[in-house]
Design an enzyme around this catalytic site. Sequence first.
Site, PDB file in Angstrom:
ATOM      1  N   SER A 163       0.839  -1.194   0.000  1.00  0.00           N
ATOM      2  CA  SER A 163       0.000   0.000   0.000  1.00  0.00           C
ATOM      3  C   SER A 163       0.886   1.261   0.000  1.00  0.00           C
ATOM      4  O   SER A 163       1.790   1.365  -0.832  1.00  0.00           O
ATOM      5  CB  SER A 163      -0.958  -0.048   1.189  1.00  0.00           C
ATOM      6  N   ASP A 205      -8.825  -5.543  -5.270  1.00  0.00           N
ATOM      7  CA  ASP A 205      -8.443  -4.434  -4.390  1.00  0.00           C
ATOM      8  C   ASP A 205      -8.781  -3.099  -5.045  1.00  0.00           C
ATOM      9  O   ASP A 205      -8.286  -2.799  -6.128  1.00  0.00           O
ATOM     10  CB  ASP A 205      -6.927  -4.529  -4.141  1.00  0.00           C
ATOM     11  N   HIS A 217      -5.992  -6.501  -1.051  1.00  0.00           N
ATOM     12  CA  HIS A 217      -4.917  -5.548  -0.763  1.00  0.00           C
ATOM     13  C   HIS A 217      -3.683  -6.268  -0.205  1.00  0.00           C
ATOM     14  O   HIS A 217      -3.710  -6.794   0.897  1.00  0.00           O
ATOM     15  CB  HIS A 217      -5.459  -4.529   0.233  1.00  0.00           C
TER      16      HIS A 217
END
Lengths: 475, 475
Positions: A161, A412, A437
């Site tokens: 991320s 995601d 994710h």
Amino acid sequence: MAKAKNLLAFATGLTLLLLVPSSSPADPYVYKTLYFDTLVDHFSFSSNATFKLRYFINDTYWSQKPNSPIFFYTGNEGPIETFAVNTGFMWEIAPDFKALIVFAEHRYYGKSMPFGDKSKEAGNLGYLSSSQVLMDYVELIAYLQSTSSHSNHPVIVFGGSYGGMLSAWMRIKYPATVTGAIASSAPIWYFTGMTPCEAFNRVLTNAFKIESPHCSNNIRRSWDAINDITNTDDGKAWLSSAWKLCSPLKKSDDVNKLKDYLNEVYANLAEVNYPYPSNFLAPLPGYPVKVFCKSLKKEELEGKKLLGALFNAVSVYFNYTGTAHCFNYSSAFTTIDDTMWNYQACSEMIMPMCSDGKTDMFEPRKWNLTDYAISCYQGYKVNIQPNLVKYLYGGKHISTASNIIFSNGLLDPWSSGGVLRNVSETAVAVIIPDSAHHLDLRASNPMDPVDVINARNFYRYTIHHWISQHHRLHL
Amino acid sequence: MAKAKNLLAFATGLTLLLLVPSSSPADPYVYKTLYFDTLVDHFSFSSNATFKLRYFINDTYWSQKPNSPIFFYTGNEGPIETFAVNTGFMWEIAPDFKALIVFAEHRYYGKSMPFGDKSKEAGNLGYLSSSQVLMDYVELIAYLQSTSSHSNHPVIVFGGSYGGMLSAWMRIKYPATVTGAIASSAPIWYFTGMTPCEAFNRVLTNAFKIESPHCSNNIRRSWDAINDITNTDDGKAWLSSAWKLCSPLKKSDDVNKLKDYLNEVYANLAEVNYPYPSNFLAPLPGYPVKVFCKSLKKEELEGKKLLGALFNAVSVYFNYTGTAHCFNYSSAFTTIDDTMWNYQACSEMIMPMCSDGKTDMFEPRKWNLTDYAISCYQGYKVNIQPNLVKYLYGGKHISTASNIIFSNGLLDPWSSGGVLRNVSETAVAVIIPDSAHHLDLRASNPMDPVDVINARNFYRYTIHHWISQHHRLHL
């Protein structure tokens, strides 16, 4: 501030999702906690002030031979414990590579506070910028190299991320320090002028639509249903009772809070849409979006019937174990102090969010940069710099980038701002259809989809290749 | 502070050397003067303060078509006028390329003062760093792009000496902003751990030795001769008179000053060892090192005979026109305020200098980083960061660099810290045997050596190639 909510979901989606260690066989993760003195400001000479950056280290497998790498997690917006225990992939492959394992904490999070207890005060937040963070990591890596007799080990950075953004940017900006980067679910293109603002919500909608178009359609229809019924005091009372709300709906602001909560829940469910049960504030089943959609997938509903079915669905999120006495919608993240990430979202990490209610399942909301700037200034006395990330890291013009794997799971929503195509011969995209994710960075699990297993094998192969090239390319 | 003297020579060698426009046929250089508001601090959000960065612009030849480039001089440590009128190469090729010509002034020099009249005060100097400068230029280029309907013009950066370092670093750090860089005489490797400290003085010695080994040997022998004769008051009086010193030698500190002056003169003569007369504080003949060596090249001298010959030689530098009434050795650069460059040399631009008196023609002087750090702290309350340039720009590990021409003249002592081999397929070295310090960027002159002419032709060809690739690579 709708956008802040979305950004908050991003932040906490990364952080909280990982709070409880997975039940991987590689547990427990053992590390030493150390601190590294680094400058508060790396780019000017006005002050010589330093602070202690926390990092975790495990040298069990490390051989101080030239090809023995440093595996370095570029910590993101949360305490570093979170990432250390939820990036099982690094731990699992370290023995094979004889790697040093390092997890570095992002300044202004966890225990890495540039101004101690006063770090959150408005005047002290200014050094919370990606540029400063990258230099913290560059200097820490230089120090780690200096502790070895060899001193020129290949360094592989990992991140998920926002941490994946930092990993990719590390390799882009500091290729002499970093040999290669595994940037998982890193939306480096979710910035002004690079990705349309509705992209996140469109992909998020798809995560529900593939379970059943009825599911996403019912969510889309639910906003009107909520608005209609809460238009009267009787309706508010009905919904408060039917949904067992801890705090009954009294005014329209309460209704907005409830809707914001739902928006966050949908984003979170999609982000943690993992094949096996995981913990995220409350425990969740495997493939939680599928479970969520169970009561919404048969037909398109309306009115109270729709709201009843939606309550059943949302219960998966707030009451999977059946122990919640009431539905607390006041915030999905009451225990989280989001000052730091919100500051980042108000200075550098300006990620435009909007919805149109047609290609997505949300109420239409426009993205208004001016309004956003005003609320940021009101909140933090900081001017947004929506082009800064583009200037610093090249935006979409990164054909000179090398030795990066950009991985994205198509389940995601953040894949909407990710790199989904190769940008150069060695800066390549890995698309994992069945992943949410940064599932790929987690410890392996018997329930892992085959494409995640394949992706991890490709990473291992690529890391070996990078390491074999390292000394040839470094003169 | 011996090193500061050397660094000063570097600084002023770049700046002053260019003060008087060349007599190129491309004169006069016509430009508009504009100012661009830019942040004092690009890397933190503590302050929103901005200042006005000065730049010169000429759009006579510019066509706002996609392939029409921006030629951007990355200004170095001096007023930008200096560079605008002494980088004739950019002006000469601009019509062919239909280029926009831009000369950007380096913050803290000329009229680009972040804190106005107070920019030199110790507390205000901190934002004088290469990182900040590069972002000034990135943001200025983004602004210039935004003034065109096309907005994605190829950008070619040019720079000489420290300006060449900035050009190379611009391409290395901001390849999305800059398509290619002509980095002339840029000693990006004259930093700790990259180049031995004696390299500069060794190459400098060679520039004299190739005129005649007697010339460099006589210079080497002169230090003892000066020391011996100034050991007594009578000797000091003799030398003061024989050399027509404006200020007679009274104490040993005066003798040191005289020797420092000589050191600087030798470096300057080598840097401006151009084939045609040029102006540098005082006018100089073409190939001034050759002229200097005339009285020192016949045989190895000693004592007063050596000192007499040396005086004749040095007269080329301080009295070529024969109008000087006396020899003012107090400083070669009395009109120059060197606060700014000395601050850079004491924070980021730590370039180790030493001599051994054997491979070079200077008195032995060791490089002592600790002493250097102490005097920097005493002078500016700043901590030297000798590794910062390496961390920021990769040091010798720049195999990922692309689209850069590193040119170096072998007559130039700074070539000792330059890139003299290709570092990648498109980041290449151009070696110009007969060139001194960034002669290649000057306007063409009938006296130019053929290898300088060839080099300039190669630059034109390469720039065309970069431009033709620009749009393909930029998506």
